[in-house]
Scaffold this motif. Structure first.
Motif, short mmCIF file in Angstrom:
data_model
loop_
_atom_site.label_atom_id
_atom_site.label_comp_id
_atom_site.label_asym_id
_atom_site.label_seq_id
_atom_site.Cartn_x
_atom_site.Cartn_y
_atom_site.Cartn_z
N GLY A 3 79.10 23.45 27.96
CA GLY A 3 78.77 22.13 27.43
C GLY A 3 78.95 21.06 28.49
N ALA A 4 80.00 21.24 29.33
CA ALA A 4 80.22 20.31 30.44
C ALA A 4 79.09 20.41 31.46
CB ALA A 4 81.57 20.59 31.09
N TYR A 5 78.62 21.64 31.72
CA TYR A 5 77.48 21.78 32.62
C TYR A 5 76.25 21.05 32.06
CZ TYR A 5 79.89 25.53 35.20
OH TYR A 5 80.77 26.24 35.96
N ALA A 6 76.02 21.24 30.75
CA ALA A 6 74.84 20.64 30.13
C ALA A 6 74.92 19.12 30.11
CB ALA A 6 74.67 21.18 28.70
N ALA A 7 76.09 18.59 29.77
CA ALA A 7 76.25 17.13 29.73
C ALA A 7 76.37 16.55 31.13
CB ALA A 7 77.49 16.77 28.90
N GLY A 8 77.00 17.32 32.03
CA GLY A 8 77.22 16.80 33.37
C GLY A 8 75.96 16.70 34.19
N ALA A 9 74.98 17.58 33.95
CA ALA A 9 73.76 17.57 34.76
C ALA A 9 73.00 16.24 34.66
CB ALA A 9 72.87 18.75 34.38
N PRO A 10 72.61 15.78 33.45
CA PRO A 10 71.93 14.48 33.39
C PRO A 10 72.81 13.33 33.83
CG PRO A 10 72.38 15.30 31.17
CD PRO A 10 72.69 16.41 32.13
N LEU A 11 74.11 13.43 33.55
CA LEU A 11 75.03 12.38 34.01
C LEU A 11 75.07 12.35 35.53
CD1 LEU A 11 77.12 10.20 33.35
CD2 LEU A 11 78.86 12.02 33.20
N GLY A 12 75.09 13.53 36.15
CA GLY A 12 75.09 13.60 37.60
C GLY A 12 73.82 13.02 38.20
N VAL A 37 67.68 26.09 40.57
CA VAL A 37 66.69 25.50 39.67
C VAL A 37 66.27 24.10 40.14
CG1 VAL A 37 68.24 24.39 38.00
CG2 VAL A 37 66.04 25.30 37.24
N ALA A 38 67.19 23.35 40.77
CA ALA A 38 66.81 22.04 41.29
C ALA A 38 65.76 22.18 42.39
CB ALA A 38 68.05 21.32 41.83
N LEU A 39 65.91 23.20 43.23
CA LEU A 39 64.92 23.42 44.29
C LEU A 39 63.62 23.96 43.73
CD1 LEU A 39 67.14 24.98 47.12
CD2 LEU A 39 66.58 22.59 46.68
N LEU A 40 63.68 24.76 42.65
CA LEU A 40 62.46 25.23 42.00
C LEU A 40 61.64 24.06 41.48
CD1 LEU A 40 60.73 27.60 40.81
CD2 LEU A 40 62.12 27.39 38.74
N ASP A 60 63.14 15.98 38.53
CA ASP A 60 64.50 16.50 38.59
C ASP A 60 64.70 17.59 37.54
OD1 ASP A 60 66.06 15.58 36.11
OD2 ASP A 60 65.19 13.67 36.77
N ALA A 61 65.73 18.41 37.77
CA ALA A 61 65.95 19.61 36.95
C ALA A 61 67.01 19.43 35.88
CB ALA A 61 66.33 20.78 37.86
N ALA A 62 67.37 18.19 35.57
CA ALA A 62 68.44 17.97 34.60
C ALA A 62 68.11 18.60 33.24
CB ALA A 62 68.69 16.47 34.42
N LEU A 63 66.83 18.55 32.83
CA LEU A 63 66.46 19.11 31.53
C LEU A 63 66.66 20.62 31.51
CD1 LEU A 63 65.38 18.63 28.71
CD2 LEU A 63 63.05 18.82 29.62
N ALA A 64 66.45 21.29 32.64
CA ALA A 64 66.67 22.73 32.68
C ALA A 64 68.14 23.06 32.48
CB ALA A 64 66.16 23.30 34.01
N PHE A 65 69.03 22.31 33.14
CA PHE A 65 70.46 22.52 32.94
C PHE A 65 70.85 22.25 31.49
CE2 PHE A 65 70.58 21.69 37.58
CZ PHE A 65 71.29 22.80 37.97
N THR A 66 70.30 21.17 30.93
CA THR A 66 70.62 20.82 29.55
C THR A 66 70.09 21.87 28.58
OG1 THR A 66 70.59 18.47 30.12
CG2 THR A 66 70.39 19.03 27.78
N SER A 67 68.89 22.40 28.84
CA SER A 67 68.31 23.44 27.99
C SER A 67 69.19 24.68 28.01
CB SER A 67 66.90 23.78 28.46
OG SER A 67 66.05 22.66 28.39
N LEU A 70 78.51 17.67 37.13
CA LEU A 70 77.95 16.50 37.80
C LEU A 70 77.19 16.88 39.07
CD1 LEU A 70 80.86 13.88 37.66
CD2 LEU A 70 78.61 13.61 36.63
N ALA A 71 77.76 17.78 39.85
CA ALA A 71 77.20 18.08 41.16
C ALA A 71 76.09 19.13 41.13
CB ALA A 71 78.31 18.54 42.10
N LEU A 72 75.98 19.90 40.04
CA LEU A 72 75.03 21.01 40.02
C LEU A 72 73.60 20.60 40.36
CD1 LEU A 72 76.17 23.25 37.04
CD2 LEU A 72 76.32 23.75 39.47
N PRO A 73 73.03 19.57 39.74
CA PRO A 73 71.64 19.26 40.03
C PRO A 73 71.43 18.42 41.29
CG PRO A 73 72.42 17.79 38.32
CD PRO A 73 73.56 18.72 38.65
N VAL A 74 72.50 17.86 41.86
CA VAL A 74 72.32 16.92 42.97
C VAL A 74 72.84 17.43 44.31
CG1 VAL A 74 72.35 14.95 41.41
CG2 VAL A 74 74.48 15.68 42.48
#
Length: 395
Positions: A160-169, A240-243, A251-258, A35-39
């Protein structure tokens, strides 16, 4: 009477069902990290006006705590049981959410940053206990001959939690702000506790344990390979969020999901290879793939290509972890396997703890994109470790 072919077919299914409650618990528990990774980097930058070095330090503090508690976590699993470690870890994760919430009431500036670091330290302890407990639990059920599969399934749950949590976050942050992230971080571990509450776990070993420093000495070489190969993962989680923000890509949610989707896909399709072909051989190929993904992220002119680079990074890193991990388990004393896995994963913590501030310095000296060139060079160097492991064989 069951035929040999039917028995062979049912064995993987039986192993999957046996590990399912553990992997599901890890997945739900690790949503608090995803949840917190991209935000969190954006919150530190926009709400608290912090520099990349401070952001990297806050992110890395979690991994410092995990590193410092691996020996304790491994000892708890070996002597007091895997389930106890997982339950305590989930409780600490919920406490981290309370600390996130407390940071919002602090004056903006370094007071709030200090509380956020405290929250990350709690999450590091939680992650250490949950992962070490889950790995020890899984190997206790499946046997050391299936250590690669256990690492593969636990890894699927984690990433999988990182991937799902990023867009949810991103959704929660956009709708409810950082307060929503804090509340979710409190509630999600409670759900994981409900899943694991009635699941039986193997009894702890009562054999005399090997001192942790001897366990560490047995697994240091595959651990070094893990540390170097994990620097690409760190570049994605911390920057990656700062990139994407610096490039104006949204936002970088798609990068985390990818990253997470490719990671899971590789584990599902090829997770058996470290057990069958040899961990060092699989790791050698995969770290070169991961380095190629980092190079693509460094040179990507568009968000789409950056996401492709993240996916290639995730694909390569996916099997590097169990590849080096199988080599670590083969070198571990049987009565201290949980401690050995804790020691092995401690190299991941060390890598992430060091990489965050170093990557922040690289970003300040050059630019955010340069973090991925540095990541590619570090990951590629782990190929030398894989070659050494192939040449030396089991310790």
């Amino acid at each position: 009477m069951q035929s040999p072919s039917n028995a062979a077919a049912s064995a993987p299914r039986s192993l999957f069902l046996e590990l399912l409650p553990i992997t599901l618990t890890v997945f739900v528990g690790f949503l608090t990290l995803g949840l917190a990774l991209p935000v969190l980097p954006l919150h530190l930058q926009s709400a608290l006006s912090m520099s990349p070095l401070v952001i990297g330090t806050v992110i890395a503090s979690q991994f410092v705590a995990a590193l410092l508690t691996r020996a304790w976590a491994g000892s708890m699993v070996d002597t007091r049981g895997a389930k106890r470690a997982v339950v305590i870890g989930l409780g600490l994760g919920a406490c981290a959410g309370l600390a996130y919430s407390a940071s919002l009431g602090a004056p903006p500036g370094y007071g709030a940053v200090a509380i956020l670091i405290g929250a990350r330290l709690l999450l590091g302890c939680a992650e250490s206990l949950v992962v070490t407990g889950a790995l020890g639990w899984g190997v206790g059920l499946a046997g050391p001959q299936n250590a690669g599969k256990v690492m593969a399934w636990v890894g699927i749950a984690m990433y999988g939690a990182y991937a799902a949590g990023a867009p949810l976050g991103v959704f929660v942050y956009g709708r409810f702000g950082f307060g929503g992230i804090a509340l979710a971080t409190v509630l999600i571990p409670v759900l994981a506790l409900a899943i694991v509450a009635r699941v039986a776990a193997p009894a702890p070993s009562h054999k005399v344990r090997v001192p942790f420093y001897k366990v560490l000495r047995a697994v240091w070489l595959p651990g070094l390979g893990l540390a170097l190969s994990s620097m690409g993962f760190c570049a994605i989680t911390a920057f990656v969020a700062l990139l994407f923000s610096a490039k104006g890509w949204g936002d970088a949610a798609l990068a985390f999901t990818s990253f997470g989707a490719a990671f899971i896909g590789a584990r599902l399709l090829f997770g058996h290879l470290p057990d069958t072909l040899g961990g060092a051989r699989v790791a050698l190929v995969c770290v070169l793939i991961e380095a190629a993904g980092q190079l693509l992220m460094w040179s990507a002119p568009t968000a789409v290509l950056a996401c492709v680079g993240a996916a290639i990074t995730g694909f390569g890193y996916s099997l590097a972890f169990p590849g080096f991990g199988v080599e670590a388990v083969r070198r571990a004393p049987p009565e201290s396997r949980a401690s050995a896995m804790g020691a092995y994963v401690a190299f991941l913590d060390m890598s992430l703890a060091v990489s965050g501030p170093l990557a922040g310095l690289v970003a300040m000296r050059w630019d955010v994109g340069s973090v991925y060139l540095a990541g590619a060079l570090a990951v590629a160097s782990s190929a030398c470790v894989a070659l050494r492991l192939r040449a030396s064989g089991p310790a």
